[in-house]
Design a protein around this motif. Structure first.
Motif, PDB file in Angstrom:
ATOM      1  N   TYR A 188       4.856 -23.423   0.932  1.00 20.02           N
ATOM      2  CA  TYR A 188       4.072 -24.658   1.871  1.00 20.02           C
ATOM      3  C   TYR A 188       2.529 -23.925   2.232  1.00 20.02           C
ATOM      4  N   ALA A 189       2.300 -22.709   2.377  1.00 21.51           N
ATOM      5  CA  ALA A 189       1.130 -22.179   2.828  1.00 21.51           C
ATOM      6  C   ALA A 189       0.384 -22.220   1.436  1.00 21.51           C
ATOM      7  N   GLY A 200      -1.079 -26.019   1.005  1.00 19.69           N
ATOM      8  CA  GLY A 200      -1.806 -26.265   2.045  1.00 19.69           C
ATOM      9  C   GLY A 200      -3.435 -25.569   1.658  1.00 19.69           C
ATOM     10  N   GLU A 201      -3.180 -24.280   1.138  1.00 20.33           N
ATOM     11  CA  GLU A 201      -4.478 -23.636   0.518  1.00 20.33           C
ATOM     12  C   GLU A 201      -4.981 -24.254  -0.519  1.00 20.33           C
ATOM     13  N   LEU A 235      -4.718 -27.730  -0.844  1.00 22.54           N
ATOM     14  CA  LEU A 235      -5.321 -29.063  -0.325  1.00 22.54           C
ATOM     15  C   LEU A 235      -6.587 -28.473   0.369  1.00 22.54           C
ATOM     16  N   MET A 236      -6.811 -27.509   1.054  1.00 27.64           N
ATOM     17  CA  MET A 236      -8.029 -27.237   1.847  1.00 27.64           C
ATOM     18  C   MET A 236      -9.174 -26.961   0.836  1.00 27.64           C
ATOM     19  N   GLN A 272      -6.174 -29.209   8.911  1.00 23.00           N
ATOM     20  CA  GLN A 272      -5.452 -27.988   8.636  1.00 23.00           C
ATOM     21  C   GLN A 272      -4.730 -28.121  10.045  1.00 23.00           C
ATOM     22  N   LEU A 278      -1.564 -29.836   9.028  1.00 24.37           N
ATOM     23  CA  LEU A 278      -0.726 -28.933   8.030  1.00 24.37           C
ATOM     24  C   LEU A 278       0.177 -28.348   9.044  1.00 24.37           C
ATOM     25  N   GLY A 279      -0.494 -27.815  10.024  1.00 22.53           N
ATOM     26  CA  GLY A 279       0.220 -26.898  11.040  1.00 22.53           C
ATOM     27  C   GLY A 279       1.408 -27.850  11.738  1.00 22.53           C
ATOM     28  N   GLN A 309       4.473 -28.737   9.473  1.00 23.85           N
ATOM     29  CA  GLN A 309       5.083 -27.564   8.498  1.00 23.85           C
ATOM     30  C   GLN A 309       6.630 -27.680   8.811  1.00 23.85           C
TER      31      GLN A 309
END
Length: 132
Positions: free
Chosen positions: A88-89, A92-93, A95-96, A113, A116-117, A120
């Protein structure tokens, strides 16, 4: 310009360029994710045209654009996949990184961000959470 137009701030969606910018972000994002051998397997057998459409609709909502998403909820769609916190992280990375590469302003990045948190727990499989 009218008083109303002056006092209503543009949504993040409008600020980044609307549908065409979201579509570009989704394309670049999935190029990155699918090139990652740790993540590509989650998409085996997935209709990627449909997947890209779904993400574009969801990202549009996150950015304050029109809500036209009528698909499954995040938990329903993701819980059966057994997604780990680490994966998941990584997603997210990507995407960012994608949004940064496309010149998305820092305040918009911060809001994405935050979302995303917040989501999760709906995406990471229950047995793979650090709080489980």
């Amino acid at each position: 310009m009218t008083v109303t137009e002056e006092t209503v701030p543009a949504s993040h969606y409008d600020r980044i360029g609307g549908a065409s910018s979201v579509k570009a972000a989704v394309e670049l994002f999935y190029d990155k994710v699918l090139a990652d051998p740790e993540l590509a397997g989650y998409f085996d057998g997935v209709d990627m045209a449909g997947q890209r459409r779904h993400l574009a609709l969801m990202l549009t909502v996150v950015l304050g654009g029109p809500n036209e998403y009528a698909g499954r909820g995040l938990a329903e769609a993701h819980q059966p996949l057994g997604i780990t916190v680490g994966h998941y992280a990584k997603v997210g990375e990507y995407l960012m990184l994608t949004l940064t590469e496309l010149g998305v302003p820092s305040d918009v990045l911060a809001d994405v961000q935050t979302v995303l948190g917040q989501v999760q727990g709906q995406v990471v499989a229950a047995g793979n959470r650090s709080d489980a």
